[in-house]
Scaffold this motif. Sequence first.
Motif, mmCIF file in Angstrom:
data_model
loop_
_atom_site.group_PDB
_atom_site.id
_atom_site.type_symbol
_atom_site.label_atom_id
_atom_site.label_comp_id
_atom_site.label_asym_id
_atom_site.label_seq_id
_atom_site.Cartn_x
_atom_site.Cartn_y
_atom_site.Cartn_z
ATOM 1 N N GLY A 20 15.006 -53.572 29.371
ATOM 2 C CA GLY A 20 13.642 -53.931 29.774
ATOM 3 C C GLY A 20 13.592 -55.157 30.675
ATOM 4 O O GLY A 20 13.033 -55.109 31.781
ATOM 5 N N PHE A 21 14.169 -56.274 30.233
ATOM 6 C CA PHE A 21 14.115 -57.498 31.045
ATOM 7 C C PHE A 21 14.954 -57.322 32.319
ATOM 8 O O PHE A 21 14.559 -57.778 33.392
ATOM 9 C CB PHE A 21 14.652 -58.704 30.270
ATOM 10 C CG PHE A 21 13.834 -59.123 29.076
ATOM 11 C CD1 PHE A 21 12.573 -58.597 28.846
ATOM 12 C CD2 PHE A 21 14.327 -60.064 28.178
ATOM 13 C CE1 PHE A 21 11.819 -58.990 27.738
ATOM 14 C CE2 PHE A 21 13.585 -60.458 27.072
ATOM 15 C CZ PHE A 21 12.335 -59.925 26.841
ATOM 16 N N ASP A 40 26.133 -53.111 32.647
ATOM 17 C CA ASP A 40 25.682 -52.617 31.331
ATOM 18 C C ASP A 40 26.702 -51.607 30.820
ATOM 19 O O ASP A 40 27.648 -51.245 31.531
ATOM 20 C CB ASP A 40 24.286 -51.972 31.467
ATOM 21 C CG ASP A 40 23.448 -52.109 30.190
ATOM 22 O OD1 ASP A 40 23.974 -51.775 29.103
ATOM 23 O OD2 ASP A 40 22.287 -52.535 30.282
ATOM 24 N N TYR A 153 21.062 -62.263 14.289
ATOM 25 C CA TYR A 153 20.402 -62.510 15.580
ATOM 26 C C TYR A 153 20.054 -63.994 15.708
ATOM 27 O O TYR A 153 20.270 -64.605 16.751
ATOM 28 C CB TYR A 153 19.145 -61.638 15.645
ATOM 29 C CG TYR A 153 18.468 -61.569 16.993
ATOM 30 C CD1 TYR A 153 19.035 -60.844 18.045
ATOM 31 C CD2 TYR A 153 17.238 -62.187 17.214
ATOM 32 C CE1 TYR A 153 18.398 -60.758 19.273
ATOM 33 C CE2 TYR A 153 16.590 -62.110 18.440
ATOM 34 C CZ TYR A 153 17.172 -61.388 19.465
ATOM 35 O OH TYR A 153 16.543 -61.298 20.686
ATOM 36 N N LYS A 157 21.636 -66.334 18.591
ATOM 37 C CA LYS A 157 20.764 -66.903 19.628
ATOM 38 C C LYS A 157 20.742 -68.433 19.546
ATOM 39 O O LYS A 157 20.701 -69.105 20.580
ATOM 40 C CB LYS A 157 19.349 -66.321 19.513
ATOM 41 C CG LYS A 157 19.274 -64.814 19.801
ATOM 42 C CD LYS A 157 19.691 -64.480 21.229
ATOM 43 C CE LYS A 157 19.420 -63.033 21.602
ATOM 44 N NZ LYS A 157 19.827 -62.721 22.990
ATOM 45 N N ALA A 186 8.675 -59.332 23.069
ATOM 46 C CA ALA A 186 8.283 -58.763 24.355
ATOM 47 C C ALA A 186 8.413 -57.246 24.311
ATOM 48 O O ALA A 186 9.223 -56.691 23.553
ATOM 49 C CB ALA A 186 9.148 -59.337 25.472
ATOM 50 N N THR A 188 9.810 -54.352 25.056
ATOM 51 C CA THR A 188 10.982 -53.594 25.528
ATOM 52 C C THR A 188 11.492 -52.754 24.350
ATOM 53 O O THR A 188 10.989 -52.878 23.227
ATOM 54 C CB THR A 188 12.131 -54.520 26.003
ATOM 55 O OG1 THR A 188 12.694 -55.138 24.843
ATOM 56 C CG2 THR A 188 11.664 -55.581 26.978
HETATM 57 N N1 LIG Z 1 12.263 -57.928 23.856
HETATM 58 C C1 LIG Z 1 12.178 -58.974 23.067
HETATM 59 O O1 LIG Z 1 11.280 -59.075 22.215
HETATM 60 C C2 LIG Z 1 13.146 -60.109 23.219
HETATM 61 C C3 LIG Z 1 12.738 -61.387 22.820
HETATM 62 C C4 LIG Z 1 13.634 -62.444 22.952
HETATM 63 C C5 LIG Z 1 14.886 -62.236 23.489
HETATM 64 N N2 LIG Z 1 15.255 -60.974 23.864
HETATM 65 C C6 LIG Z 1 16.593 -60.809 24.438
HETATM 66 O O2 LIG Z 1 16.466 -60.340 25.759
HETATM 67 C C7 LIG Z 1 17.657 -59.682 26.156
HETATM 68 C C8 LIG Z 1 17.326 -58.372 26.852
HETATM 69 O O3 LIG Z 1 16.725 -57.523 25.894
HETATM 70 P P1 LIG Z 1 15.569 -56.484 26.236
HETATM 71 O O4 LIG Z 1 14.366 -56.957 25.527
HETATM 72 O O5 LIG Z 1 15.508 -56.205 27.680
HETATM 73 O O6 LIG Z 1 16.090 -55.232 25.376
HETATM 74 P P2 LIG Z 1 16.754 -53.864 25.840
HETATM 75 O O7 LIG Z 1 17.245 -53.240 24.583
HETATM 76 O O8 LIG Z 1 15.797 -53.118 26.694
HETATM 77 O O9 LIG Z 1 17.986 -54.330 26.763
HETATM 78 C C9 LIG Z 1 19.206 -54.786 26.252
HETATM 79 C C10 LIG Z 1 20.310 -54.280 27.173
HETATM 80 O O10 LIG Z 1 21.573 -54.813 26.711
HETATM 81 C C11 LIG Z 1 22.537 -53.782 26.856
HETATM 82 N N3 LIG Z 1 23.697 -54.016 25.989
HETATM 83 C C12 LIG Z 1 23.780 -53.902 24.642
HETATM 84 N N4 LIG Z 1 25.031 -54.137 24.233
HETATM 85 C C13 LIG Z 1 25.757 -54.420 25.350
HETATM 86 C C14 LIG Z 1 27.120 -54.748 25.573
HETATM 87 N N5 LIG Z 1 28.004 -54.834 24.564
HETATM 88 N N6 LIG Z 1 27.535 -54.984 26.847
HETATM 89 C C15 LIG Z 1 26.663 -54.889 27.873
HETATM 90 N N7 LIG Z 1 25.363 -54.576 27.721
HETATM 91 C C16 LIG Z 1 24.911 -54.346 26.471
HETATM 92 C C17 LIG Z 1 21.783 -52.514 26.473
HETATM 93 O O11 LIG Z 1 22.468 -51.358 26.930
HETATM 94 C C18 LIG Z 1 20.444 -52.753 27.141
HETATM 95 O O12 LIG Z 1 20.418 -52.240 28.464
HETATM 96 C C19 LIG Z 1 18.492 -59.540 24.884
HETATM 97 O O13 LIG Z 1 19.484 -60.545 24.864
HETATM 98 C C20 LIG Z 1 17.481 -59.777 23.775
HETATM 99 O O14 LIG Z 1 18.075 -60.255 22.605
HETATM 100 C C21 LIG Z 1 14.413 -59.914 23.754
#
Ligand SMILES: NC(=O)c1ccc[n+]([C@@H]2O[C@H](COP(=O)([O-])OP(=O)(O)OC[C@H]3O[C@@H](n4cnc5c(N)ncnc54)[C@H](O)[C@@H]3O)[C@@H](O)[C@H]2O)c1
Length: 265
Positions: A20-21, A40, A153, A157, A186, A188
């Motif tokens: 998502g991000f 990825d 987590y 983090k 967020a 996603t």
């Molecule tokens: N969405 C939220 O609420 C939120 C809030 C705070 C932080 N985050 C952080 O933001 C970041 C992005 O998350 P997102 O919300 O876009 O979620 P998402 O699940 O859409 O994206 C995460 C991506 O990481 C990839 N991934 C997982 N394991 C992997 C690996 N071993 N090697 C390479 N890629 C890998 C997945 O394939 C996916 O494309 C993450 O670190 C997440 O912890 C998300």
Amino acid sequence: MSEHTPRPGSVALVTGGSGGFGRALAARLRDADVRVVLADLDSPRNRAVAEELGVGFAVLDVTDHAANQAVVAAVEAEHGRLDAAFLNAGIAGSGTTDALDVEEYLRVVAIDLHGVVYGTDAARPALRRAGGGSVVVTASLAGLSPMPTDQAYSVAKAGAVAFVRSIAPVLHAEGITISAICPGFADTAIIDPLREHFAAADFPVLTADEVAAAMAQAWTSADPGAAYVVQPGVGAVPYRFKGVPAAKTTAGESARIPTQLMGPL
Ligand SMILES: NC(=O)c1ccc[n+]([C@@H]2O[C@H](COP(=O)([O-])OP(=O)(O)OC[C@H]3O[C@@H](n4cnc5c(N)ncnc54)[C@H](O)[C@@H]3O)[C@@H](O)[C@H]2O)c1
């Protein structure tokens, strides 16, 4: 953070880039004429995301140190430089609180913490070769305000934030700025298991694009070692860490840390 745009033609690598991000960030950067490579896990879906966006794709499991180095080398070989590394790959734990799931715990820490450490180590020489650059780590609000339902987590983090703060002065001396983005919940895929609870509680969640805007801004405008909280209705604001009490000398004065332990501050 003030508003600056990256130099057109500069090169950015985004790990976890098909999520998502990553997608939202890639679209923004592409529109600013940045050359973007999403890194990825290998899947037709992840490759298709890059293809639809018209950006590059590299297969990467961030838990593999050598693979991080190989991806950076491939980016430099294709584009001639690397200006920014967005270390964004991450997963959440399952939220099971009954007993420790060792396998899950190790997996979350391997991706969310070690992936950041390995990614920084891999990007550092390339960013130096480019004459300086940025590392932007996607941590989480959970790294500042731990979640009782996801210890792995929270640990990972918080560790990522500590890593950013620890290495920031060292990288700054090399012309590299590292910072952390700490978003609240967020919209996603990662929150799919929780989505109904947010809706039922009428709890506001961020859009992916709001977070991507903060990530993009951190590239050009972050302070070294800063952690930016991103929350709905708040925007991106630097988190103010409280200091710790200094040790006292026998004379009752605040002791100075030996300069050898301070790094290039
Ligand atoms: N969405 C939220 O609420 C939120 C809030 C705070 C932080 N985050 C952080 O933001 C970041 C992005 O998350 P997102 O919300 O876009 O979620 P998402 O699940 O859409 O994206 C995460 C991506 O990481 C990839 N991934 C997982 N394991 C992997 C690996 N071993 N090697 C390479 N890629 C890998 C997945 O394939 C996916 O494309 C993450 O670190 C997440 O912890 C998300």
